[in-house]
Design a protein around this motif. Structure first.
Motif, PDB file in Angstrom:
ATOM      1  N   GLN A   1       0.826  -1.269  -0.015  1.00 37.20           N
ATOM      2  CA  GLN A   1       0.009   0.157   0.080  1.00 37.20           C
ATOM      3  C   GLN A   1       0.822   1.144  -0.008  1.00 37.20           C
ATOM      4  OE1 GLN A   1      -2.604  -0.446   3.383  1.00 37.20           O
ATOM      5  NE2 GLN A   1      -3.437  -2.324   2.626  1.00 37.20           N
ATOM      6  N   ALA A   2       2.354   1.110   0.325  1.00 32.51           N
ATOM      7  CA  ALA A   2       2.993   2.339   0.203  1.00 32.51           C
ATOM      8  C   ALA A   2       3.055   2.963  -1.181  1.00 32.51           C
ATOM      9  CB  ALA A   2       4.402   1.836   0.765  1.00 32.51           C
ATOM     10  N   GLN A   3       2.821   2.191  -2.239  1.00 32.79           N
ATOM     11  CA  GLN A   3       2.741   2.654  -3.444  1.00 32.79           C
ATOM     12  C   GLN A   3       1.817   4.053  -3.804  1.00 32.79           C
ATOM     13  OE1 GLN A   3       3.211   0.228  -6.680  1.00 32.79           O
ATOM     14  NE2 GLN A   3       4.215  -1.277  -5.649  1.00 32.79           N
ATOM     15  N   GLN A   4       1.141   4.405  -2.585  1.00 37.96           N
ATOM     16  CA  GLN A   4       0.508   5.433  -2.753  1.00 37.96           C
ATOM     17  C   GLN A   4       1.091   6.798  -2.482  1.00 37.96           C
ATOM     18  OE1 GLN A   4      -2.727   5.332  -3.771  1.00 37.96           O
ATOM     19  NE2 GLN A   4      -2.126   3.235  -3.980  1.00 37.96           N
TER      20      GLN A   4
ATOM     21  N   VAL B   1       4.898   9.828   5.398  1.00 38.24           N
ATOM     22  CA  VAL B   1       4.631   8.471   4.449  1.00 38.24           C
ATOM     23  C   VAL B   1       5.811   7.881   3.971  1.00 38.24           C
ATOM     24  CG1 VAL B   1       2.365   9.420   3.774  1.00 38.24           C
ATOM     25  CG2 VAL B   1       4.378  10.091   2.629  1.00 38.24           C
ATOM     26  N   PRO B   2       5.758   6.663   3.607  1.00 35.77           N
ATOM     27  CA  PRO B   2       7.004   5.977   2.843  1.00 35.77           C
ATOM     28  C   PRO B   2       7.325   6.590   1.769  1.00 35.77           C
ATOM     29  CG  PRO B   2       5.166   4.516   3.685  1.00 35.77           C
ATOM     30  CD  PRO B   2       4.709   5.783   3.758  1.00 35.77           C
ATOM     31  N   TYR B   3       8.682   6.442   1.344  1.00 38.35           N
ATOM     32  CA  TYR B   3       9.161   7.078   0.097  1.00 38.35           C
ATOM     33  C   TYR B   3       8.835   5.911  -0.879  1.00 38.35           C
ATOM     34  CZ  TYR B   3      12.499   7.542  -3.583  1.00 38.35           C
ATOM     35  OH  TYR B   3      13.180   7.413  -4.922  1.00 38.35           O
ATOM     36  N   VAL B   4       8.203   6.269  -1.952  1.00 38.65           N
ATOM     37  CA  VAL B   4       8.085   5.270  -3.059  1.00 38.65           C
ATOM     38  C   VAL B   4       8.159   6.118  -4.471  1.00 38.65           C
ATOM     39  CG1 VAL B   4       6.478   3.835  -4.288  1.00 38.65           C
ATOM     40  CG2 VAL B   4       6.323   4.157  -1.976  1.00 38.65           C
TER      41      VAL B   4
END
Length: 214
Positions: free
Chosen positions: A30-33, A56-59
């Motif tokens: 879901q971090a691909q958001q 938020v996570p880095y993607v």
């Protein structure tokens, strides 16, 4: 019987561990958001600074999407591009390589800033780009003629008033995957990436900000 109970406990524990790992993989997917943004870390004072807190996570944005974002913004050599949540710098670096555009990347994570600078050196565009480790909400954007971002919906909405306040009318804004609430985009484009479709939103800063957005 005791031995059978022991094996049952071991099997049950292993099953729980496997389920936990599966949930973590689902969460990571879901971090691909969205990418990286958040508060500024203190300058070096001789005391080790705390790790930056990331909202938020880095993607990374796929290269196909980077190319389409720059096309959608109609980026030219005389533009100044600010990328908010710039990650490894690929949007800024690509704009400098393809169009000769001057660019500034903003990211809170020192690792990403280091990575972006290395990528700029490898691409031989260090004379046209720079990367700043700072809070995007404390960043002066007035120089920008193009702004790109890959953030979260609530951050986009929070950022909106800053864009209206600082950006000149006619400045182009392109967001990857998330809109800006009541500020309706002029164009919405779908881009096919390696694993999924991506949505791009395009706005032009108006001369007069509508009352509902003030």
């Amino acid at each position: 019987m005791q031995l059978q109970k022991f094996f049952l406990v071991v099997i049950a524990s292993s099953s729980l561990m496997f389920a936990g790992c599966t949930q973590q993989r689902d969460f990571d997917a879901q971090a691909q958001q969205s990418p990286t943004t958040t508060i500024e870390t203190p300058a070096s004072t001789g005391v080790e600074a705390p790790e930056p807190k990331l909202d938020v996570p880095y993607v990374p944005t796929p290269n196909e999407v980077v190319t389409r974002m720059l096309q959608l913004a109609n980026v030219k050599k005389n533009d100044v591009l600010y990328d908010l949540g710039s990650g490894d710098g690929r949007i800024v670096v690509t704009a400098a390589q393809k169009y000769g555009t001057r660019g500034v990347g903003i990211d809170i994570n020192p690792e990403r800033i280091s990575e972006a600078n290395a990528n700029a050196r490898a691409a031989k565009v260090t004379d046209r780009v720079q990367f700043r480790q700072q809070d995007l909400f404390k960043t002066d954007l007035r120089e920008a003629t193009v702004v790109t971002l890959y953030l979260l919906p609530d951050i986009n909405v929070k950022l909106r008033s800053q864009l209206f306040k600082q950006l000149k009318p006619g400045t182009r804004v392109v967001s990857h995957d998330f809109d800006m609430g009541e500020w309706k985009p002029e164009r919405v484009v779908q881009v096919k990436g390696p694993t999924r479709e991506h949505t791009l939103y395009y706005w032009v800063v108006p001369k007069t900000v509508p009352a509902n957005l003030q």
